[in-house]
Scaffold this motif. Structure first.
Motif, PDB file in Angstrom:
ATOM      1  N   ARG A  60      -1.084 -22.968  36.857  1.00  0.00           N
ATOM      2  CA  ARG A  60       0.086 -22.183  37.254  1.00  0.00           C
ATOM      3  C   ARG A  60       0.651 -22.689  38.581  1.00  0.00           C
ATOM      4  NH1 ARG A  60       1.140 -16.481  36.938  1.00  0.00           N
ATOM      5  NH2 ARG A  60      -0.317 -16.420  35.182  1.00  0.00           N
ATOM      6  N   GLY A  61       1.957 -22.826  38.631  1.00  0.00           N
ATOM      7  CA  GLY A  61       2.663 -23.184  39.861  1.00  0.00           C
ATOM      8  C   GLY A  61       3.918 -22.350  39.978  1.00  0.00           C
ATOM      9  N   THR A  62       4.695 -22.589  41.014  1.00  0.00           N
ATOM     10  CA  THR A  62       5.922 -21.819  41.198  1.00  0.00           C
ATOM     11  C   THR A  62       6.934 -22.080  40.091  1.00  0.00           C
ATOM     12  OG1 THR A  62       6.765 -23.572  42.648  1.00  0.00           O
ATOM     13  CG2 THR A  62       5.673 -21.698  43.703  1.00  0.00           C
ATOM     14  N   ALA A  63       6.830 -23.238  39.438  1.00  0.00           N
ATOM     15  CA  ALA A  63       7.752 -23.558  38.353  1.00  0.00           C
ATOM     16  C   ALA A  63       7.315 -22.963  37.017  1.00  0.00           C
ATOM     17  CB  ALA A  63       7.897 -25.075  38.225  1.00  0.00           C
ATOM     18  N   GLY A  64       6.152 -22.318  36.997  1.00  0.00           N
ATOM     19  CA  GLY A  64       5.664 -21.727  35.761  1.00  0.00           C
ATOM     20  C   GLY A  64       4.286 -22.234  35.396  1.00  0.00           C
ATOM     21  N   VAL A 112      -2.169 -13.497  40.971  1.00  0.00           N
ATOM     22  CA  VAL A 112      -1.976 -14.935  40.792  1.00  0.00           C
ATOM     23  C   VAL A 112      -0.661 -15.364  41.422  1.00  0.00           C
ATOM     24  CG1 VAL A 112      -1.594 -16.762  39.103  1.00  0.00           C
ATOM     25  CG2 VAL A 112      -3.396 -15.078  38.723  1.00  0.00           C
ATOM     26  N   GLN A 113       0.362 -14.543  41.286  1.00  0.00           N
ATOM     27  CA  GLN A 113       1.667 -14.881  41.861  1.00  0.00           C
ATOM     28  C   GLN A 113       1.574 -15.044  43.373  1.00  0.00           C
ATOM     29  OE1 GLN A 113       4.759 -12.124  40.785  1.00  0.00           O
ATOM     30  NE2 GLN A 113       6.331 -13.164  41.997  1.00  0.00           N
ATOM     31  N   GLU A 114       0.841 -14.139  44.034  1.00  0.00           N
ATOM     32  CA  GLU A 114       0.664 -14.251  45.481  1.00  0.00           C
ATOM     33  C   GLU A 114      -0.121 -15.512  45.833  1.00  0.00           C
ATOM     34  OE1 GLU A 114      -1.143 -10.757  47.052  1.00  0.00           O
ATOM     35  OE2 GLU A 114       0.333  -9.400  46.163  1.00  0.00           O
ATOM     36  N   ALA A 115      -1.140 -15.829  45.054  1.00  0.00           N
ATOM     37  CA  ALA A 115      -1.954 -17.017  45.324  1.00  0.00           C
ATOM     38  C   ALA A 115      -1.119 -18.285  45.200  1.00  0.00           C
ATOM     39  CB  ALA A 115      -3.140 -17.064  44.362  1.00  0.00           C
ATOM     40  N   VAL A 116      -0.314 -18.361  44.145  1.00  0.00           N
ATOM     41  CA  VAL A 116       0.527 -19.535  43.937  1.00  0.00           C
ATOM     42  C   VAL A 116       1.545 -19.676  45.060  1.00  0.00           C
ATOM     43  CG1 VAL A 116       2.309 -20.510  42.438  1.00  0.00           C
ATOM     44  CG2 VAL A 116       0.202 -19.607  41.440  1.00  0.00           C
ATOM     45  N   ALA A 117       2.097 -18.564  45.516  1.00  0.00           N
ATOM     46  CA  ALA A 117       3.069 -18.611  46.616  1.00  0.00           C
ATOM     47  C   ALA A 117       2.413 -19.146  47.891  1.00  0.00           C
ATOM     48  CB  ALA A 117       3.650 -17.217  46.857  1.00  0.00           C
ATOM     49  N   LEU A 118       1.184 -18.732  48.157  1.00  0.00           N
ATOM     50  CA  LEU A 118       0.467 -19.227  49.336  1.00  0.00           C
ATOM     51  C   LEU A 118       0.185 -20.720  49.215  1.00  0.00           C
ATOM     52  CD1 LEU A 118      -2.039 -16.294  49.847  1.00  0.00           C
ATOM     53  CD2 LEU A 118      -0.410 -17.105  51.570  1.00  0.00           C
ATOM     54  N   LEU A 119      -0.224 -21.153  48.038  1.00  0.00           N
ATOM     55  CA  LEU A 119      -0.517 -22.578  47.834  1.00  0.00           C
ATOM     56  C   LEU A 119       0.759 -23.412  47.972  1.00  0.00           C
ATOM     57  CD1 LEU A 119      -2.992 -22.326  44.823  1.00  0.00           C
ATOM     58  CD2 LEU A 119      -3.546 -22.830  47.206  1.00  0.00           C
ATOM     59  N   ALA A 120       1.866 -22.895  47.455  1.00  0.00           N
ATOM     60  CA  ALA A 120       3.135 -23.614  47.574  1.00  0.00           C
ATOM     61  C   ALA A 120       3.579 -23.694  49.031  1.00  0.00           C
ATOM     62  CB  ALA A 120       4.193 -22.919  46.725  1.00  0.00           C
ATOM     63  N   GLU A 121       3.332 -22.628  49.780  1.00  0.00           N
ATOM     64  CA  GLU A 121       3.733 -22.589  51.188  1.00  0.00           C
ATOM     65  C   GLU A 121       2.944 -23.589  52.032  1.00  0.00           C
ATOM     66  OE1 GLU A 121       3.598 -19.482  55.013  1.00  0.00           O
ATOM     67  OE2 GLU A 121       3.207 -18.763  52.968  1.00  0.00           O
ATOM     68  N   HIS A 122       1.654 -23.686  51.771  1.00  0.00           N
ATOM     69  CA  HIS A 122       0.794 -24.503  52.635  1.00  0.00           C
ATOM     70  C   HIS A 122       0.500 -25.891  52.061  1.00  0.00           C
ATOM     71  CE1 HIS A 122      -0.044 -21.247  55.473  1.00  0.00           C
ATOM     72  NE2 HIS A 122      -0.102 -20.442  54.419  1.00  0.00           N
ATOM     73  N   GLY A 123       0.773 -26.107  50.791  1.00  0.00           N
ATOM     74  CA  GLY A 123       0.610 -27.428  50.211  1.00  0.00           C
ATOM     75  C   GLY A 123      -0.793 -27.979  50.330  1.00  0.00           C
ATOM     76  N   ASP A 124      -0.886 -29.246  50.736  1.00  0.00           N
ATOM     77  CA  ASP A 124      -2.171 -29.934  50.817  1.00  0.00           C
ATOM     78  C   ASP A 124      -3.066 -29.364  51.913  1.00  0.00           C
ATOM     79  OD1 ASP A 124      -3.908 -32.005  49.889  1.00  0.00           O
ATOM     80  OD2 ASP A 124      -3.466 -33.123  51.722  1.00  0.00           O
ATOM     81  N   ASP A 125      -2.528 -28.518  52.765  1.00  0.00           N
ATOM     82  CA  ASP A 125      -3.309 -27.934  53.850  1.00  0.00           C
ATOM     83  C   ASP A 125      -4.097 -26.707  53.388  1.00  0.00           C
ATOM     84  OD1 ASP A 125      -4.106 -28.147  56.536  1.00  0.00           O
ATOM     85  OD2 ASP A 125      -2.752 -26.532  57.133  1.00  0.00           O
ATOM     86  N   ALA A 126      -3.941 -26.321  52.123  1.00  0.00           N
ATOM     87  CA  ALA A 126      -4.629 -25.145  51.593  1.00  0.00           C
ATOM     88  C   ALA A 126      -5.726 -25.560  50.626  1.00  0.00           C
ATOM     89  CB  ALA A 126      -3.637 -24.233  50.884  1.00  0.00           C
ATOM     90  N   LYS A 127      -6.827 -24.800  50.603  1.00  0.00           N
ATOM     91  CA  LYS A 127      -7.904 -24.987  49.642  1.00  0.00           C
ATOM     92  C   LYS A 127      -8.201 -23.645  48.982  1.00  0.00           C
ATOM     93  CE  LYS A 127      -8.602 -29.346  50.158  1.00  0.00           C
ATOM     94  NZ  LYS A 127      -8.263 -30.268  49.050  1.00  0.00           N
TER      95      LYS A 127
END
Length: 284
Positions: A139-143, A14-29
């Motif tokens: 879950r997000g990078t902030a918790g 989950v931590q890796e998934a959240v990091a990827l989503l945070a990196e790519h923002g709205d460009d990720a699905k």
């Protein structure tokens, strides 16, 4: 139609998934079972730069007992929900609604949380999760934060999940011993609900002590029929007592008008389904 080109990532945690989503923002699905996302991609209704596949994350796949609630992970398929003795015993309404979702092939691939995140108001699972007071774990990078279903569903295809965040589970309070019924009106088998009503009832000696009623496809998001719930409390579980109350279930709703039916028609059907669902749930 072939989707536009995109990058693909398959995180293991989950931590890796959240990091990827945070990196790519709205460009990720996010891809879980793919039963909502893949048709959208094929029709080019969305063109993400990267698809984050969470289907291999083991920590998201469980259905667990948390004492007074059942936790269903984002990786749990519809079939996992149907096969779970915890769900069938404590969340009977959800079990009944999931059994109405599409066909066995889709139920073995699609996920409950994926449908909740997709937030199609015609989907079968939003109304029962709302009626049963489900809570979404995000879950997000902030918790991690928890959002009640009433606040989670914002509008059609819109939820409280923010950019860079991932829905990791839904936690639903146990409704052990409650009667329940999901009534769905469709023109052909496996169709999206034209109208649906999810009802859970706690009856005592032939009288309704407490009722919870959720509505499918009666607005731009799943709806709770709070006024009807209040009016049902204390009523005998008979058609004569409940008919007029349930007929008002469509009041204040804003259902769509389309080829399957106009808004007034849907309000009428909702009243009919509500009567059937509440009576069945109450054992009447």
């Amino acid at each position: 139609m072939i989707p536009v080109e995109f990058d693909y990532a398959a995180p293991a945690t989950v931590q890796e998934a959240v990091a990827l989503l945070a990196e790519h923002g709205d460009d990720a699905k996010v891809l879980a079972g793919g039963q909502s996302l893949l048709p959208v991609l094929r029709m080019r209704l969305n063109a993400p730069g990267v698809v984050v596949d969470i289907s291999g994350i083991e920590e998201l796949k469980g259905i667990t007992d948390e004492g007074d609630a059942i936790r269903i992970g984002a990786g749990a398929t519809y079939q996992d929900v149907l096969d779970s003795p915890l769900v069938s015993e404590h969340l009977r309404l959800l079990h009944q609604a999931v059994s109405e979702v599409a066909d066995p092939q889709i139920r073995h691939r699609g996920t409950l949380c994926g449908a909740l995140a997709h937030a199609d108001p015609a989907g079968d699972v939003g109304a029962p999760v709302l009626a049963l007071d489900g809570r979404m774990v995000i879950r997000g990078t902030a918790g991690e934060r928890t959002v009640g279903a009433e606040e989670f569903f914002v509008d059609i295809f819109e939820t409280a999940i923010g950019d860079g965040e991932l829905l990791t589970a839904v936690v639903i309070p146990k409704h052990t011993g409650w009667g329940s019924h999901y009534a769905k009106f469709v023109r052909v088998s496996h169709q999206w609900a034209i109208v649906g009503v999810a009802a859970a009832v706690r009856a005592e000696g032939g009288t309704i002590a407490e009722a919870k009623v959720g509505l499918t496809n009666m607005g731009s998001r799943p709806l709770r029929a709070a006024a009807v719930e209040q009016a049902l409390a204390g009523q005998p579980a008979t058609e004569e007592a409940l008919g007029a109350i349930c007929a008002r279930v469509g009041e204040g709703t804003d259902p769509p008008s389309d080829l399957n039916g106009q808004a007034d028609y849907r309000r009428h059907v909702a009243g009919v389904l509500a009567r059937r669902a509440v009576l069945a749930a109450a054992g009447g």
